[in-house]
Scaffold this motif. Sequence first.
Motif, PDB file in Angstrom:
ATOM      1  N   LEU A   1      34.684 -19.647 108.185  1.00 53.22           N
ATOM      2  CA  LEU A   1      35.130 -19.684 109.572  1.00 53.22           C
ATOM      3  C   LEU A   1      35.430 -18.301 110.131  1.00 53.22           C
ATOM      4  N   LEU A   2      35.792 -17.367 109.266  1.00 53.65           N
ATOM      5  CA  LEU A   2      36.139 -16.025 109.722  1.00 53.65           C
ATOM      6  C   LEU A   2      34.954 -15.072 109.691  1.00 53.65           C
ATOM      7  N   ASP A   3      33.828 -15.510 109.195  1.00 54.37           N
ATOM      8  CA  ASP A   3      32.643 -14.651 109.078  1.00 54.37           C
ATOM      9  C   ASP A   3      31.550 -15.196 109.991  1.00 54.37           C
ATOM     10  N   SER A   4      31.256 -14.462 111.064  1.00 54.01           N
ATOM     11  CA  SER A   4      30.284 -14.957 112.051  1.00 54.01           C
ATOM     12  C   SER A   4      28.910 -15.187 111.440  1.00 54.01           C
ATOM     13  N   LYS A   5      28.509 -14.298 110.564  1.00 57.72           N
ATOM     14  CA  LYS A   5      27.196 -14.432 109.935  1.00 57.72           C
ATOM     15  C   LYS A   5      27.135 -15.708 109.102  1.00 57.72           C
ATOM     16  N   GLU A   6      28.220 -15.994 108.376  1.00 59.73           N
ATOM     17  CA  GLU A   6      28.259 -17.203 107.556  1.00 59.73           C
ATOM     18  C   GLU A   6      28.321 -18.458 108.423  1.00 59.73           C
ATOM     19  N   ILE A   7      29.037 -18.366 109.533  1.00 60.84           N
ATOM     20  CA  ILE A   7      29.098 -19.511 110.457  1.00 60.84           C
ATOM     21  C   ILE A   7      27.695 -19.893 110.904  1.00 60.84           C
ATOM     22  N   ILE A   8      26.923 -18.881 111.295  1.00 64.21           N
ATOM     23  CA  ILE A   8      25.568 -19.132 111.790  1.00 64.21           C
ATOM     24  C   ILE A   8      24.669 -19.641 110.681  1.00 64.21           C
ATOM     25  N   ASN A   9      24.763 -19.014 109.508  1.00 68.91           N
ATOM     26  CA  ASN A   9      23.920 -19.423 108.383  1.00 68.91           C
ATOM     27  C   ASN A   9      24.295 -20.805 107.863  1.00 68.91           C
ATOM     28  N   TYR A  10      25.600 -21.085 107.851  1.00 64.60           N
ATOM     29  CA  TYR A  10      26.092 -22.317 107.244  1.00 64.60           C
ATOM     30  C   TYR A  10      25.963 -23.525 108.167  1.00 64.60           C
ATOM     31  N   GLY A  11      26.358 -23.342 109.433  1.00 68.99           N
ATOM     32  CA  GLY A  11      26.409 -24.496 110.324  1.00 68.99           C
ATOM     33  C   GLY A  11      25.510 -24.439 111.531  1.00 68.99           C
ATOM     34  N   GLY A  12      24.846 -23.286 111.748  1.00 71.15           N
ATOM     35  CA  GLY A  12      23.937 -23.173 112.878  1.00 71.15           C
ATOM     36  C   GLY A  12      24.624 -23.398 114.211  1.00 71.15           C
TER      37      GLY A  12
ATOM     38  N   VAL B   1      25.485 -26.074 115.790  1.00 73.35           N
ATOM     39  CA  VAL B   1      26.531 -27.104 115.837  1.00 73.35           C
ATOM     40  C   VAL B   1      27.895 -26.495 115.512  1.00 73.35           C
ATOM     41  N   LEU B   2      27.979 -25.742 114.421  1.00 74.46           N
ATOM     42  CA  LEU B   2      29.250 -25.142 114.025  1.00 74.46           C
ATOM     43  C   LEU B   2      29.683 -24.063 115.015  1.00 74.46           C
ATOM     44  N   VAL B   3      28.729 -23.279 115.516  1.00 76.32           N
ATOM     45  CA  VAL B   3      29.054 -22.276 116.534  1.00 76.32           C
ATOM     46  C   VAL B   3      29.682 -22.944 117.754  1.00 76.32           C
ATOM     47  N   THR B   4      29.081 -24.032 118.214  1.00 76.56           N
ATOM     48  CA  THR B   4      29.585 -24.744 119.389  1.00 76.56           C
ATOM     49  C   THR B   4      30.989 -25.284 119.149  1.00 76.56           C
ATOM     50  N   LEU B   5      31.232 -25.853 117.986  1.00 76.28           N
ATOM     51  CA  LEU B   5      32.552 -26.402 117.671  1.00 76.28           C
ATOM     52  C   LEU B   5      33.609 -25.300 117.612  1.00 76.28           C
ATOM     53  N   ILE B   6      33.249 -24.157 117.060  1.00 73.12           N
ATOM     54  CA  ILE B   6      34.206 -23.049 116.955  1.00 73.12           C
ATOM     55  C   ILE B   6      34.521 -22.487 118.333  1.00 73.12           C
ATOM     56  N   ILE B   7      33.514 -22.341 119.184  1.00 69.95           N
ATOM     57  CA  ILE B   7      33.748 -21.867 120.547  1.00 69.95           C
ATOM     58  C   ILE B   7      34.649 -22.834 121.298  1.00 69.95           C
ATOM     59  N   PHE B   8      34.410 -24.128 121.139  1.00 72.68           N
ATOM     60  CA  PHE B   8      35.263 -25.142 121.751  1.00 72.68           C
ATOM     61  C   PHE B   8      36.712 -24.973 121.300  1.00 72.68           C
ATOM     62  N   ALA B   9      36.922 -24.853 119.990  1.00 71.75           N
ATOM     63  CA  ALA B   9      38.279 -24.757 119.449  1.00 71.75           C
ATOM     64  C   ALA B   9      38.968 -23.470 119.870  1.00 71.75           C
ATOM     65  N   GLU B  10      38.253 -22.357 119.810  1.00 75.12           N
ATOM     66  CA  GLU B  10      38.864 -21.056 120.066  1.00 75.12           C
ATOM     67  C   GLU B  10      39.240 -20.865 121.532  1.00 75.12           C
ATOM     68  N   ASN B  11      38.697 -21.683 122.419  1.00 79.69           N
ATOM     69  CA  ASN B  11      38.963 -21.543 123.849  1.00 79.69           C
ATOM     70  C   ASN B  11      40.078 -22.438 124.378  1.00 79.69           C
ATOM     71  N   GLY B  12      40.893 -22.981 123.493  1.00 83.64           N
ATOM     72  CA  GLY B  12      41.978 -23.796 124.034  1.00 83.64           C
ATOM     73  C   GLY B  12      42.865 -24.498 123.027  1.00 83.64           C
ATOM     74  N   LEU B  13      42.480 -24.527 121.743  1.00 85.00           N
ATOM     75  CA  LEU B  13      43.321 -25.148 120.729  1.00 85.00           C
ATOM     76  C   LEU B  13      44.195 -24.061 120.111  1.00 85.00           C
ATOM     77  N   PHE B  14      45.513 -24.143 120.300  1.00 88.61           N
ATOM     78  CA  PHE B  14      46.402 -23.030 119.956  1.00 88.61           C
ATOM     79  C   PHE B  14      46.295 -22.608 118.497  1.00 88.61           C
ATOM     80  N   PHE B  15      45.956 -23.534 117.595  1.00 91.02           N
ATOM     81  CA  PHE B  15      45.877 -23.200 116.177  1.00 91.02           C
ATOM     82  C   PHE B  15      44.557 -22.533 115.804  1.00 91.02           C
ATOM     83  N   ALA B  16      43.648 -22.366 116.775  1.00 90.17           N
ATOM     84  CA  ALA B  16      42.332 -21.789 116.489  1.00 90.17           C
ATOM     85  C   ALA B  16      42.182 -20.369 117.029  1.00 90.17           C
TER      86      ALA B  16
ATOM     87  N   PRO C   1      36.646 -16.245 115.242  1.00 87.01           N
ATOM     88  CA  PRO C   1      35.865 -15.208 115.939  1.00 87.01           C
ATOM     89  C   PRO C   1      35.295 -15.749 117.239  1.00 87.01           C
ATOM     90  N   GLY C   2      35.207 -14.883 118.235  1.00 86.03           N
ATOM     91  CA  GLY C   2      34.684 -15.328 119.517  1.00 86.03           C
ATOM     92  C   GLY C   2      33.599 -14.429 120.047  1.00 86.03           C
TER      93      GLY C   2
END
Length: 211
Positions: free
Chosen positions: A11-22, A24-39, A43-44
């Motif tokens: 979750l903390l490595d952008s390259k791994e996020i892209i390689n691991y989840g493509g 879908v995972l990028v979209t979920l992380i962007i969603f979380a980082e833009n409004g969920l206080f615990f996220a 990386p953004g």
Amino acid sequence: MNSIWDFFQVLLDSKEIINYGGLVLVTLIIFAENGLFFAFFLPGDYLLFLTGLFCSTKAIDFPIYIVVICIVIAAIIGSYVGFFFGRALGKGLETRPDSLFFKRKNLDKSRQFFARHGGRALIIARFMPVLRTFSPIIAGTIQMPIQSFSIYNIIGGTVWGTTLPLAGYFLGQSFPQIINYVHYIIIFFLAITTFAVIRTWFSVRKDTSGQ
């Protein structure tokens, strides 16, 4: 335990996020980082840039316009969640104790930033870690009208979610060899965003100390 730690490292490595989840995972992380206080720690900025870059090399096998649409929608919806979360909890956040995923100082810093810039803070904060997460929550706690919030949210989410992926995409198209320097790109973005956050913090501190 190791698997949990490995997951957080992803979750903390952008390259791994892209390689691991493509996408879908990028979209979920962007969603979380833009409004969920615990996220707020996710990386953004450089995740968006690298997503566009990897899209240009076909590491993400989607057209760039699909990638941009997914990111923009995720950013806007994520901020709406943060806004309604802040509106629902209101002053409850004031007495919430610090925890691993919630720091009162992050909330206070975002509130001061918001007080200084008004609705524009929702656009400016898109390009600043931590503030990007807490600004929509602050907008909700101060009962900002939903119509005003929507305007700034849509503009900010669209500008942020479009410029960074497209910058990465077109740079990758023009200089394909840049994919070999991903770590330097991450360091560059960390330096820029850290400088921006520190500068904002000192600016807000100066304003508040003068009151």
